[in-house]
Scaffold this motif. Structure first.
Motif, PDB file in Angstrom:
ATOM      1  N   SER A 231     -23.278  48.728   1.550  1.00  0.00           N
ATOM      2  CA  SER A 231     -23.050  47.927   0.359  1.00  0.00           C
ATOM      3  C   SER A 231     -23.647  46.529   0.514  1.00  0.00           C
ATOM      4  CB  SER A 231     -21.550  47.839   0.064  1.00  0.00           C
ATOM      5  OG  SER A 231     -21.322  47.102  -1.111  1.00  0.00           O
ATOM      6  N   ASP A 232     -23.517  45.940   1.696  1.00  0.00           N
ATOM      7  CA  ASP A 232     -24.078  44.608   1.932  1.00  0.00           C
ATOM      8  C   ASP A 232     -25.604  44.617   1.861  1.00  0.00           C
ATOM      9  OD1 ASP A 232     -21.586  43.425   2.167  1.00  0.00           O
ATOM     10  OD2 ASP A 232     -21.576  43.508   4.359  1.00  0.00           O
TER      11      ASP A 232
ATOM     12  N   TYR B 172     -26.478  44.957  -1.799  1.00  0.00           N
ATOM     13  CA  TYR B 172     -26.184  43.673  -2.436  1.00  0.00           C
ATOM     14  C   TYR B 172     -27.316  42.678  -2.176  1.00  0.00           C
ATOM     15  CZ  TYR B 172     -23.508  39.400  -3.448  1.00  0.00           C
ATOM     16  OH  TYR B 172     -23.072  38.196  -3.947  1.00  0.00           O
TER      17      TYR B 172
ATOM     18  N   PRO C 110     -19.876  38.493  -9.393  1.00  0.00           N
ATOM     19  CA  PRO C 110     -19.163  39.739  -9.080  1.00  0.00           C
ATOM     20  C   PRO C 110     -19.849  40.981  -9.647  1.00  0.00           C
ATOM     21  CG  PRO C 110     -17.933  38.413 -10.670  1.00  0.00           C
ATOM     22  CD  PRO C 110     -19.085  37.583 -10.199  1.00  0.00           C
TER      23      PRO C 110
ATOM     24  N   ARG D 191     -22.101  42.586  -6.966  1.00  0.00           N
ATOM     25  CA  ARG D 191     -21.329  43.348  -5.980  1.00  0.00           C
ATOM     26  C   ARG D 191     -20.857  44.671  -6.581  1.00  0.00           C
ATOM     27  NH1 ARG D 191     -21.298  44.137  -0.947  1.00  0.00           N
ATOM     28  NH2 ARG D 191     -21.322  41.908  -0.569  1.00  0.00           N
ATOM     29  N   LYS D 192     -20.441  44.641  -7.845  1.00  0.00           N
ATOM     30  CA  LYS D 192     -19.984  45.866  -8.527  1.00  0.00           C
ATOM     31  C   LYS D 192     -21.104  46.909  -8.547  1.00  0.00           C
ATOM     32  CE  LYS D 192     -19.792  45.953 -13.084  1.00  0.00           C
ATOM     33  NZ  LYS D 192     -19.359  45.734 -14.466  1.00  0.00           N
TER      34      LYS D 192
ATOM     35  N   ALA E  20     -23.759  46.990  -6.519  1.00  0.00           N
ATOM     36  CA  ALA E  20     -24.066  47.383  -5.139  1.00  0.00           C
ATOM     37  C   ALA E  20     -23.100  48.475  -4.687  1.00  0.00           C
ATOM     38  CB  ALA E  20     -23.988  46.168  -4.222  1.00  0.00           C
ATOM     39  N   ASP E  21     -21.833  48.265  -4.959  1.00  0.00           N
ATOM     40  CA  ASP E  21     -20.822  49.269  -4.584  1.00  0.00           C
ATOM     41  C   ASP E  21     -21.046  50.586  -5.323  1.00  0.00           C
ATOM     42  OD1 ASP E  21     -19.687  47.400  -2.882  1.00  0.00           O
ATOM     43  OD2 ASP E  21     -18.059  46.876  -4.264  1.00  0.00           O
TER      44      ASP E  21
END
Length: 77
Positions: free
Chosen positions: A40-41, A44, A62, A65-66, A68-69
């Motif tokens: 995920s990182d 991101y 955010p 990140r959403k 990426a996840d």
């Protein structure tokens, strides 16, 4: 005319927002296609790499990140 009255008209605002959504969508699609086994990182960071030069004063929020996840979870269709 007051300084507070200086703004884009509604048609221009809609175009700007539509363009921003398209850039985000293209970044998510490209990253999802090229980072199938990434963390995920890592995803991101790649999304931010795609987006940072496309916007003035870009700051990741955010939503990045959403997405990426979602890419890591395989939730991007």
């Amino acid at each position: 005319m007051e300084k507070t009255e200086i703004r884009w008209n509604d048609e221009a605002r809609a175009k700007i927002l539509g363009d921003a959504d398209r850039v985000l969508r293209e970044a998510v699609e490209a990253t999802a296609a090229s980072h199938t086994d990434a963390s995920s990182d890592e995803v991101y960071a790649e999304l931010n790499r795609h987006l940072k030069d496309r916007f003035i004063d870009y700051e990741p929020g955010p939503d990045v990140r959403k997405y990426a996840d979602a890419i890591v979870a395989g939730d991007i269709g």
